[in-house]
Write an enzyme that holds these catalytic residues in place. Structure first.
Site, PDB file in Angstrom:
ATOM      1  N   LEU A  41       0.873  -1.166   0.000  1.00 31.37           N
ATOM      2  CA  LEU A  41       0.000   0.000   0.000  1.00 31.37           C
ATOM      3  C   LEU A  41       0.908   1.214   0.000  1.00 31.37           C
ATOM      4  O   LEU A  41       1.915   1.243   0.707  1.00 31.37           O
ATOM      5  CB  LEU A  41      -0.889   0.027   1.255  1.00 31.37           C
ATOM      6  CG  LEU A  41      -1.944  -1.064   1.376  1.00 31.37           C
ATOM      7  CD1 LEU A  41      -2.576  -1.011   2.761  1.00 31.37           C
ATOM      8  CD2 LEU A  41      -3.001  -0.899   0.310  1.00 31.37           C
ATOM      9  N   ASP A  42       0.581   2.211  -0.790  1.00 27.96           N
ATOM     10  CA  ASP A  42       1.371   3.439  -0.802  1.00 27.96           C
ATOM     11  C   ASP A  42       1.330   4.082   0.574  1.00 27.96           C
ATOM     12  O   ASP A  42       0.413   3.852   1.363  1.00 27.96           O
ATOM     13  CB  ASP A  42       0.808   4.421  -1.835  1.00 27.96           C
ATOM     14  CG  ASP A  42       0.938   3.902  -3.257  1.00 27.96           C
ATOM     15  OD1 ASP A  42       1.879   3.130  -3.532  1.00 27.96           O
ATOM     16  OD2 ASP A  42       0.102   4.282  -4.086  1.00 27.96           O
ATOM     17  N   ALA A  43       2.305   4.934   0.842  1.00 30.20           N
ATOM     18  CA  ALA A  43       2.356   5.611   2.144  1.00 30.20           C
ATOM     19  C   ALA A  43       1.101   6.438   2.394  1.00 30.20           C
ATOM     20  O   ALA A  43       0.650   6.563   3.530  1.00 30.20           O
ATOM     21  CB  ALA A  43       3.602   6.493   2.237  1.00 30.20           C
ATOM     22  N   SER A  45      -1.859   5.650   1.549  1.00 33.50           N
ATOM     23  CA  SER A  45      -3.020   4.765   1.620  1.00 33.50           C
ATOM     24  C   SER A  45      -3.056   4.123   2.999  1.00 33.50           C
ATOM     25  O   SER A  45      -2.046   4.003   3.670  1.00 33.50           O
ATOM     26  CB  SER A  45      -2.914   3.648   0.575  1.00 33.50           C
ATOM     27  OG  SER A  45      -2.896   4.170  -0.722  1.00 33.50           O
TER      28      SER A  45
END
Length: 113
Positions: A41-43, A45
């Site tokens: 997951l992106d930072a 998200s």
């Protein structure tokens, strides 16, 4: 083989090592040794992140041989119109590769009581 389900908060990278950014990492969560994120997951998200050392589980979740549906509920800055949803459904280019076709639809936000 330990497997952990972690609710990854906003502002945390799905990795243990720091990069040039100011984002936090998984290193500060006291996770068992040798568990690694299955996917990422992106930072910016937040959501469920599975971490494991079980190679069979990793293969089962990530290998295209075991394709399974995934559902993402995302918040965007503007309400997407039908053309934007159709473009998402056809697939979009991310880092030089085209994503697989998907179903995309608008949903109503939950009501707060």
């Amino acid at each position: 083989m330990p497997t952990v389900a972690l609710y990854k908060p906003y502002g945390v990278l799905s990795q243990y090592t720091r990069d040039a950014s100011a984002w936090r990492t998984l290193a500060e969560f006291g996770l068992p040794p040798a568990v690694w994120p299955v996917g990422r997951l992106d930072a910016d998200s937040e959501g469920l992140l599975i971490l494991t050392s079980d190679k069979r589980l990793i293969d089962r979740l990530l290998s295209p041989r075991h394709a399974h549906a995934k559902t993402y509920w995302v918040q965007v800055e503007r309400i997407p119109d039908d053309a934007a949803l159709a473009a998402l459904a056809r697939g979009v280019v991310i880092t030089g590769g085209l994503t697989r076709p998907a179903r995309a639809r608008r949903i109503e936000p939950p009501t707060r009581s």
